[in-house]
Design a protein around this motif. Sequence first.
Motif, PDB file in Angstrom:
ATOM      1  N   MET A 180     -29.846 -25.112  78.881  1.00 54.41           N
ATOM      2  CA  MET A 180     -29.519 -23.776  78.360  1.00 54.41           C
ATOM      3  C   MET A 180     -29.866 -22.693  79.363  1.00 54.41           C
ATOM      4  O   MET A 180     -29.155 -21.683  79.460  1.00 54.41           O
ATOM      5  N   VAL A 181     -30.955 -22.889  80.116  1.00 55.26           N
ATOM      6  CA  VAL A 181     -31.280 -21.896  81.142  1.00 55.26           C
ATOM      7  C   VAL A 181     -30.170 -21.900  82.200  1.00 55.26           C
ATOM      8  O   VAL A 181     -29.704 -20.841  82.627  1.00 55.26           O
ATOM      9  N   ALA A 182     -29.717 -23.115  82.563  1.00 59.59           N
ATOM     10  CA  ALA A 182     -28.628 -23.198  83.547  1.00 59.59           C
ATOM     11  C   ALA A 182     -27.372 -22.515  83.007  1.00 59.59           C
ATOM     12  O   ALA A 182     -26.732 -21.725  83.704  1.00 59.59           O
ATOM     13  N   VAL A 183     -27.045 -22.798  81.724  1.00 58.84           N
ATOM     14  CA  VAL A 183     -25.849 -22.190  81.128  1.00 58.84           C
ATOM     15  C   VAL A 183     -25.997 -20.671  81.065  1.00 58.84           C
ATOM     16  O   VAL A 183     -25.072 -19.923  81.400  1.00 58.84           O
ATOM     17  N   ALA A 184     -27.185 -20.195  80.692  1.00 61.62           N
ATOM     18  CA  ALA A 184     -27.388 -18.749  80.583  1.00 61.62           C
ATOM     19  C   ALA A 184     -27.233 -18.078  81.945  1.00 61.62           C
ATOM     20  O   ALA A 184     -26.660 -17.000  82.054  1.00 61.62           O
ATOM     21  N   LEU A 185     -27.724 -18.746  83.002  1.00 62.23           N
ATOM     22  CA  LEU A 185     -27.589 -18.177  84.349  1.00 62.23           C
ATOM     23  C   LEU A 185     -26.118 -18.104  84.759  1.00 62.23           C
ATOM     24  O   LEU A 185     -25.662 -17.084  85.271  1.00 62.23           O
ATOM     25  N   LEU A 186     -25.386 -19.210  84.512  1.00 64.97           N
ATOM     26  CA  LEU A 186     -23.961 -19.224  84.874  1.00 64.97           C
ATOM     27  C   LEU A 186     -23.203 -18.174  84.071  1.00 64.97           C
ATOM     28  O   LEU A 186     -22.356 -17.449  84.602  1.00 64.97           O
ATOM     29  N   ASP A 187     -23.523 -18.107  82.781  1.00 62.52           N
ATOM     30  CA  ASP A 187     -22.893 -17.130  81.903  1.00 62.52           C
ATOM     31  C   ASP A 187     -23.125 -15.722  82.456  1.00 62.52           C
ATOM     32  O   ASP A 187     -22.243 -14.877  82.449  1.00 62.52           O
ATOM     33  N   HIS A 188     -24.331 -15.511  82.957  1.00 60.66           N
ATOM     34  CA  HIS A 188     -24.721 -14.219  83.470  1.00 60.66           C
ATOM     35  C   HIS A 188     -23.944 -13.843  84.718  1.00 60.66           C
ATOM     36  O   HIS A 188     -23.729 -12.675  85.006  1.00 60.66           O
ATOM     37  N   ILE A 189     -23.525 -14.854  85.481  1.00 58.22           N
ATOM     38  CA  ILE A 189     -22.803 -14.579  86.718  1.00 58.22           C
ATOM     39  C   ILE A 189     -21.307 -14.401  86.451  1.00 58.22           C
ATOM     40  O   ILE A 189     -20.665 -13.532  87.005  1.00 58.22           O
ATOM     41  N   PHE A 190     -20.757 -15.254  85.556  1.00 58.23           N
ATOM     42  CA  PHE A 190     -19.300 -15.301  85.431  1.00 58.23           C
ATOM     43  C   PHE A 190     -18.739 -14.586  84.213  1.00 58.23           C
ATOM     44  O   PHE A 190     -17.607 -14.130  84.248  1.00 58.23           O
ATOM     45  N   ALA A 191     -19.471 -14.515  83.125  1.00 58.31           N
ATOM     46  CA  ALA A 191     -18.897 -13.999  81.881  1.00 58.31           C
ATOM     47  C   ALA A 191     -18.697 -12.494  81.967  1.00 58.31           C
ATOM     48  O   ALA A 191     -19.383 -11.811  82.719  1.00 58.31           O
ATOM     49  N   PRO A 192     -17.741 -11.964  81.210  1.00 56.40           N
ATOM     50  CA  PRO A 192     -17.561 -10.510  81.202  1.00 56.40           C
ATOM     51  C   PRO A 192     -18.804  -9.831  80.643  1.00 56.40           C
ATOM     52  O   PRO A 192     -19.415 -10.325  79.711  1.00 56.40           O
ATOM     53  N   MET A 193     -19.160  -8.713  81.239  1.00 57.07           N
ATOM     54  CA  MET A 193     -20.411  -8.059  80.865  1.00 57.07           C
ATOM     55  C   MET A 193     -20.305  -6.639  81.388  1.00 57.07           C
ATOM     56  O   MET A 193     -19.697  -6.421  82.435  1.00 57.07           O
ATOM     57  N   ALA A 194     -20.872  -5.662  80.654  1.00 56.52           N
ATOM     58  CA  ALA A 194     -20.800  -4.278  81.116  1.00 56.52           C
ATOM     59  C   ALA A 194     -21.384  -4.217  82.520  1.00 56.52           C
ATOM     60  O   ALA A 194     -22.362  -4.890  82.793  1.00 56.52           O
ATOM     61  N   PRO A 195     -20.813  -3.439  83.448  1.00 54.55           N
ATOM     62  CA  PRO A 195     -19.668  -2.550  83.290  1.00 54.55           C
ATOM     63  C   PRO A 195     -18.302  -3.222  83.513  1.00 54.55           C
ATOM     64  O   PRO A 195     -17.298  -2.517  83.503  1.00 54.55           O
ATOM     65  N   GLU A 196     -18.268  -4.533  83.681  1.00 57.15           N
ATOM     66  CA  GLU A 196     -16.971  -5.179  83.930  1.00 57.15           C
ATOM     67  C   GLU A 196     -16.292  -5.498  82.603  1.00 57.15           C
ATOM     68  O   GLU A 196     -16.071  -6.651  82.264  1.00 57.15           O
ATOM     69  N   VAL A 197     -15.970  -4.456  81.844  1.00 54.35           N
ATOM     70  CA  VAL A 197     -15.455  -4.659  80.493  1.00 54.35           C
ATOM     71  C   VAL A 197     -13.981  -5.060  80.492  1.00 54.35           C
ATOM     72  O   VAL A 197     -13.487  -5.576  79.508  1.00 54.35           O
ATOM     73  N   ARG A 198     -13.285  -4.833  81.603  1.00 47.39           N
ATOM     74  CA  ARG A 198     -11.867  -5.209  81.648  1.00 47.39           C
ATOM     75  C   ARG A 198     -11.673  -6.456  82.501  1.00 47.39           C
ATOM     76  O   ARG A 198     -10.635  -6.659  83.102  1.00 47.39           O
ATOM     77  N   GLN A 199     -12.698  -7.316  82.530  1.00 50.11           N
ATOM     78  CA  GLN A 199     -12.626  -8.490  83.396  1.00 50.11           C
ATOM     79  C   GLN A 199     -11.449  -9.393  83.031  1.00 50.11           C
ATOM     80  O   GLN A 199     -10.886 -10.047  83.888  1.00 50.11           O
ATOM     81  N   ASP A 200     -11.077  -9.386  81.725  1.00 46.60           N
ATOM     82  CA  ASP A 200      -9.993 -10.278  81.294  1.00 46.60           C
ATOM     83  C   ASP A 200      -8.658  -9.914  81.926  1.00 46.60           C
ATOM     84  O   ASP A 200      -7.760 -10.734  81.968  1.00 46.60           O
ATOM     85  N   ARG A 201      -8.508  -8.674  82.382  1.00 46.04           N
ATOM     86  CA  ARG A 201      -7.242  -8.354  83.057  1.00 46.04           C
ATOM     87  C   ARG A 201      -7.462  -7.807  84.466  1.00 46.04           C
ATOM     88  O   ARG A 201      -6.677  -7.030  84.991  1.00 46.04           O
ATOM     89  N   THR A 202      -8.572  -8.245  85.084  1.00 49.08           N
ATOM     90  CA  THR A 202      -8.845  -7.832  86.453  1.00 49.08           C
ATOM     91  C   THR A 202      -8.831  -9.043  87.372  1.00 49.08           C
ATOM     92  O   THR A 202      -9.416 -10.070  87.056  1.00 49.08           O
ATOM     93  N   LEU A 203      -8.127  -8.906  88.483  1.00 45.45           N
ATOM     94  CA  LEU A 203      -8.207  -9.912  89.536  1.00 45.45           C
ATOM     95  C   LEU A 203      -8.933  -9.271  90.710  1.00 45.45           C
ATOM     96  O   LEU A 203      -8.898  -8.056  90.886  1.00 45.45           O
TER      97      LEU A 203
END
Lengths: 416, 414
Positions: free
Chosen positions: B36-59
């Motif tokens: 879970m620590v590994a997953v949380a770290l990866l999530d923290h790097i890759f998942a959308p998160m403020a301020p990247e709120v439009r990550q789903d439509r950003t390349l």
Amino acid sequence: MIRHLLRIVWNRRRTNLLISIEIFLSFLVLATILILGLFLADNYRQPLGYSYRDIWSIRMSMNAPDAELTGAATLPFEYTPAGQRAKVATLLGLLRDLPGVESAAAAMNAPYGRSSWSSSFSIAGRNFDYGANEATDSFQETMQLTVTKGRWFDRRDAGMPGEVVVINERLARELFGSQDPVGRTVTPDPPRLQEFPRRPPMRIVGVIQDFRKGGEFEPAGNFVFFRNNVDETYTGPRMPRWLLVRARPGSGAAFEERMIARLQQGAPEWSFRAEPLTRARDTVLRSSAPPITAWTLIAVFLLVMVMLGLTGVLWQAVTQRTREIGVRRAKGATGAAIQRQVLGEVLILTTFAVLAGVAVVAQFPLIELLGPIGARVYVAGIALAVVCIYGLTAACAWAPSRLASSIVPAEALRYE
Amino acid sequence: MMLRNHLTLAWRVLWRRPFFTATSLFGISFTLVVLMVAVALLDHIFAPMAPEVRQDRTLGIFRARFVGEHSLWNSAAGYRMLDRYARNLPGVERLGIVSVPAEVHSYTSGRRIESFLRRADADYWRILDFDFLEGGPFTDQDVAGGSAVAVISAATRERFFGNASAMGRTITADGQSFRVIGVVSNVPATRPVASGDIFVPLTTAKTDAYRQELLGDFFGLLLARSSSEFPAIKAELESRLKSVEMPDREYDRFEAPAETYFESVAGQQFGTKEDVRGHPERLWAAMALVGCLFLLLPTVNLVNLNVSRIMERASEIGVRKSFGASSWTLVGQFVVENVCLTLVGGMIGFALSGAVLYAISAAEIIPYAQLRLNLRVFLYGFGLSVLFGLISGVYPAWRMSRLHPVAALRGAAR
């Protein structure tokens, strides 16, 4: 005795196979972590070859367009390598005039810095990898490199044909064994492909103890210094990226601020980042701590988990075999003999696991799974892992074996 | 009804051998903490998160390279590449340009302050949604005119000015002075496009050398109308880059793929000289493989414990078999028991993971990262415990179900 134990182990082969697999996997974890640990410890013991106290390293960025991208012909002089080298020479002069500065030098890369340069040449068909740096004549004085044979670069090297180099002891040993390398010239083999330029011969003027640029945890390697005294005698394409300044002991942030202000005056369009080497060293050492701690913690937890699990399984196996042990006791076996039997069975299982484990770990160097680790460290790590795994499994079997030896035959035979 | 019986039985069995239960729980919960620590770290790097709120439509354009038969030159994109080839792509609303963070030093009242400085254009602030604590971003006019203004992070404000307001005050970094016009909340250092301490207009660079570079140190951010435009954008950029003039005969093509950050990491790991794309499924596979290798030892350990525990219950199994319980019933019963155990372990592991993540955040191993267990990480963890329980329960249950009732009744299980 051993044959008999082997038969007992064979009779419970399915359960025992699972236990062996568990010990085997634990051995892999243990061997990996011990080999890496010994490797780090071994590296830490080796001499650095330079001093990091009272030295500032200053990274320069020229903010110039890349010569290769824009086509060197169109660049104004200050953007050309020669122009930049001239500017570096001016900056070195400014630094030497600054009160508090004892010595200043320029180099392609600096200790504990992120940039590095590695290369290789082949001589008479043998390939040598090495880390490299290009430095001014004052570099040895600034960094207090330990010269063990010959000398560091000086004015006598100006205008000599070919390249003048200073190498570290390890490379000297690899090239010449016990012979004196000073004054000898090595000629790299011609390149296999025509389009690559032929490397000039290299004349060795001195040998330094070492230059472990990455610091205490860097693995031992070969090192070659080339001369670049930022003057017109240099004909290569490169320019230094770092300034190194030895300051009077006790110089602090105020000195650093004065030094940077002076440099910024000398080259307003460049960027400078200064840092005392002691701090750069702290950063490097500290940044290696979290991964080491994390892997060690994970390995320790895995081993504790295995130890608890193994103890439980063996305990259970003994209670399940109460009647069998009762029969042996009734036929005259002593408690000590029973204890030996239980321990012996576990050690046999461990032996199978260790044999398989060593066979697997011995493949690691072939595929360089753990990086460039010497044979000595490998063998020591595996040996230590073998000792540890026998110790661990014996410790796990100890309490169950005591339990087995305390079984009373009369009760055991009635046991359900 | 059946399930309730199973659950009651499971509860009883677990209490019968506290040592086994405790050992199993220790193994399960610890294993989950690591995952879970590994997953949380990866999530923290890759998942959308403020301020990247439009990550789903950003390349992003995170890497650029020249490729030749014998040579490869890797870097980030240069300003000229982005300006000349990535503007006005079809389906793209905006192009934001931002430099990779550069470490800069400032001197103030005898102290040195180290910061990461990024140079950006005005669209950068429109693509990302920064949380402004004071003031606002710099504008197109600021960028066009090269105004010496800066947006700083809350941490930078504290380092320079304590807790006082920073608006209108001057900071000096890398020998240049900037007037502070905005303060944003801290962004963790792991976020590739939004982290940074000081943001200034890209035209304030010390020389305009960057304007001529195809390779350099800039990221491009392409805000698409929707993610369905991604394939068209990628293809158009690729075809435009075919007309790039090579700086050198050594090279015969220039590549700067538009991709998500995950794709770019996959590309750095698994991309080859022939194929710049990293095939993100390979990165997924690699992560799954590492996870499985790690799970191997805990699973074998749990299987061993379970086999032991089952064999102890040989006589119970013998009785049930002689009264006609089918193998499947027994397998079901044991797997339910084991899944219960792993779920209890999962809950303990979940609580422990929270504590470990809190400790990692508090120790500031990753600057400004606030690692927390969120719903997504919780669901991963839940899935993992169930999977773990199933895997480690099936083999022992299968062995148990094959016991011959007579042998089982004698307790002579092997």
